[in-house]
Write a protein that holds these residues in place. Structure first.
Motif, PDB file in Angstrom:
ATOM      1  N   PRO A  83       0.968  -1.163  -0.314  1.00  0.00           N
ATOM      2  CA  PRO A  83      -0.290  -0.066   0.086  1.00  0.00           C
ATOM      3  C   PRO A  83       0.893   1.129  -0.440  1.00  0.00           C
ATOM      4  N   PRO A  84       0.157   2.531  -0.532  1.00  0.00           N
ATOM      5  CA  PRO A  84       1.345   4.054  -0.771  1.00  0.00           C
ATOM      6  C   PRO A  84       1.392   3.630   0.762  1.00  0.00           C
ATOM      7  N   GLY A  85       2.793   4.111   0.942  1.00  0.00           N
ATOM      8  CA  GLY A  85       3.359   5.242   2.381  1.00  0.00           C
ATOM      9  C   GLY A  85       3.943   3.617   3.103  1.00  0.00           C
ATOM     10  N   TRP A  86       4.252   2.682   2.925  1.00  0.00           N
ATOM     11  CA  TRP A  86       4.800   1.142   3.770  1.00  0.00           C
ATOM     12  C   TRP A  86       5.807   0.497   2.683  1.00  0.00           C
ATOM     13  N   LEU A  87       6.588  -0.107   3.207  1.00  0.00           N
ATOM     14  CA  LEU A  87       8.294  -0.666   2.529  1.00  0.00           C
ATOM     15  C   LEU A  87       7.942  -1.786   3.433  1.00  0.00           C
ATOM     16  N   ARG A  88       9.001  -3.009   2.145  1.00  0.00           N
ATOM     17  CA  ARG A  88       8.631  -4.315   2.949  1.00  0.00           C
ATOM     18  C   ARG A  88      10.394  -4.239   2.784  1.00  0.00           C
ATOM     19  N   VAL A  89      10.413  -4.962   4.397  1.00  0.00           N
ATOM     20  CA  VAL A  89      12.165  -5.707   4.422  1.00  0.00           C
ATOM     21  C   VAL A  89      12.233  -6.811   4.685  1.00  0.00           C
ATOM     22  N   THR A  90      12.636  -7.956   3.868  1.00  0.00           N
ATOM     23  CA  THR A  90      13.301  -8.901   3.998  1.00  0.00           C
ATOM     24  C   THR A  90      13.901  -9.637   5.183  1.00  0.00           C
ATOM     25  N   ILE A  91      13.441 -10.574   5.985  1.00  0.00           N
ATOM     26  CA  ILE A  91      15.018 -10.391   7.806  1.00  0.00           C
ATOM     27  C   ILE A  91      15.942 -10.727   6.815  1.00  0.00           C
ATOM     28  N   GLY A  92      16.932 -10.506   7.091  1.00  0.00           N
ATOM     29  CA  GLY A  92      18.888 -11.336   7.011  1.00  0.00           C
ATOM     30  C   GLY A  92      19.541 -11.917   7.766  1.00  0.00           C
ATOM     31  N   THR A  93      20.117 -11.375   8.304  1.00  0.00           N
ATOM     32  CA  THR A  93      21.550 -11.710   8.780  1.00  0.00           C
ATOM     33  C   THR A  93      21.747 -10.889  10.034  1.00  0.00           C
TER      34      THR A  93
END
Ligand SMILES: *Cc1c(COP(=O)(O)O)cnc(C)c1O
Length: 359
Positions: free
Chosen positions: A333-343
């Protein structure tokens, strides 16, 4: 001569469409496609290469068209009393979804999803000539079951997609909602469980519904928790009749002998490959708490990624973080960002870059 896509006799319904396109950029911290950050160990890589070497001696022959051994091993991994007749495998769960739409969708038929959700569901639907109906999720990214039932009654979809845990929001769906939709839907209900292994304690899997609901199909992948995105292995669990239906549309010998050998070897080392899942879940829960402490809004996550916001100009934040060598995903949705869990190291770099980009 400038010859473009528009000069080709492309199908009218494909004109103006955009392809799937998560950026593949060469930066040190890649947290944008929900991969598992842990590569197979050298010992497992050796076991895979030995399996491939043995397979190579028979590559003059077509592979096992029905991938029986692989399906037996996948069924054993899933448990729930499932056998190879309940399981089908393909080149990533995206091919599974395509085969499902080829068999159950198509021209004159409708597929329905609850968005924001996985962008490939509408793309594959349209690519197979299936009309796409999008029903919005509520403000918490949950599915409003009354609205969903009304949409099913209105559009009579041949295929309903339920993504649980959902991508890009991380939200899981209660079994009760899946059951009610399965009872109401005239066609098949595909529960895309690409992130099932990451769900929190107490969040159930739709595998438990298969006994009672022959038109429920659970789609899984080895690309995420299994750390095998590069091998392209997806699979489903369903009533054997669903597997029979897919035989009508699958290409003969679709799953190469090399892929089958690698996947079977990986399943033999499932404990090792899934070993990092507990750490990734803990890292995820820490990140959710940290983001909230910084004042961000964060969607509850049962997956290996976190959706957070809200930004007035998310494209700027995304670019600023990329300039700091951290690639996340501008999606949802507009205004949001997604981050994958890394090390832990990668998450440290993420935290620093985010603070740098929003300070
Ligand atoms: C990543 C993902 C898939 C996996 O696709 P593969 O083709 O198996 O790599 C499927 N569904 C969802 C919702 C995903 O996010």
């Amino acid at each position: 001569m400038s010859f473009t896509l528009n000069d080709l006799p492309l199908r009218e319904d494909l004109r103006g469409r955009s392809p799937y396109g998560a950026p593949q950029l060469d930066v040190p911290v890649v947290l944008n496609t929900n991969e598992n950050p842990h590569a197979p160990s050298p010992a497992l890589a050796k076991a895979m290469s030995e399996a491939v070497a043995e397979t190579a001696l028979g590559l003059n022959r077509y592979p096992d068209r029905d991938a029986v051994r692989l399906r037996e091993d996948l069924a054993a991994y899933l448990g729930h009393g499932l056998g190879s007749a309940n399981v089908w495998a393909a080149n990533g769960s995206n091919e599974i979804l395509q085969q499902l739409l080829q068999a159950f969708g198509g021209p004159g038929r409708t597929a329905m999803g609850f968005e924001p959700s996985y962008s490939m569901h509408p793309i594959i639907s349209r690519a197979t000539g299936t009309e796409w109906v999008s029903v919005p999720r509520d403000a918490d990214f949950r599915i409003d079951i009354d609205r969903a039932l009304a949409a099913v009654a209105e559009h009579r979809p041949s295929v309903v997609f339920l993504t649980s845990p959902n991508n890009p929001t991380g939200t899981a769906l209660e079994l009760d909602a899946i059951e009610r939709l399965a009872q109401a839907a005239p066609g098949v209900v595909v529960v895309d469980e690409a992130y099932a292994e990451f769900r929190r304690e107490g969040t159930p899997s739709a595998l438990t519904l298969l006994d009672q609901h022959p038109k429920v199909i659970v789609s899984r992948t080895m690309s995420k928790a299994f750390a095998l995105a590069g091998a392209r292995v997806g699979y489903l669990a369903a009533h054997p009749a669903v597997v029979d239906a897919l035989q009508l549309v699958r290409l003969p010998y679709h799953l190469s002998a090399v892929t089958q050998a690698v996947a079977i070897t990986a399943l033999g080392h499932a404990d090792e490959l899934l070993g990092a899942v507990a750490d990734l879940r803990a890292e995820r829960d820490d990140l959710v708490a940290w983001l909230r402490a910084q004042g961000f809004r964060v969607a509850d996550s049962d997956a290996n990624f976190v959706l957070f916001g809200e930004f007035e100009d998310r494209a700027r934040v995304w670019q600023d973080m990329l300039d700091q060598q951290v690639l996340i995903r501008n999606v949802g949705p507009p205004g949001w960002l997604r981050v994958t869990i890394g090390t832990p190291e990668e998450m440290g770099a993420f935290r620093e870059a985010l603070l740098g980009a929003t300070r």
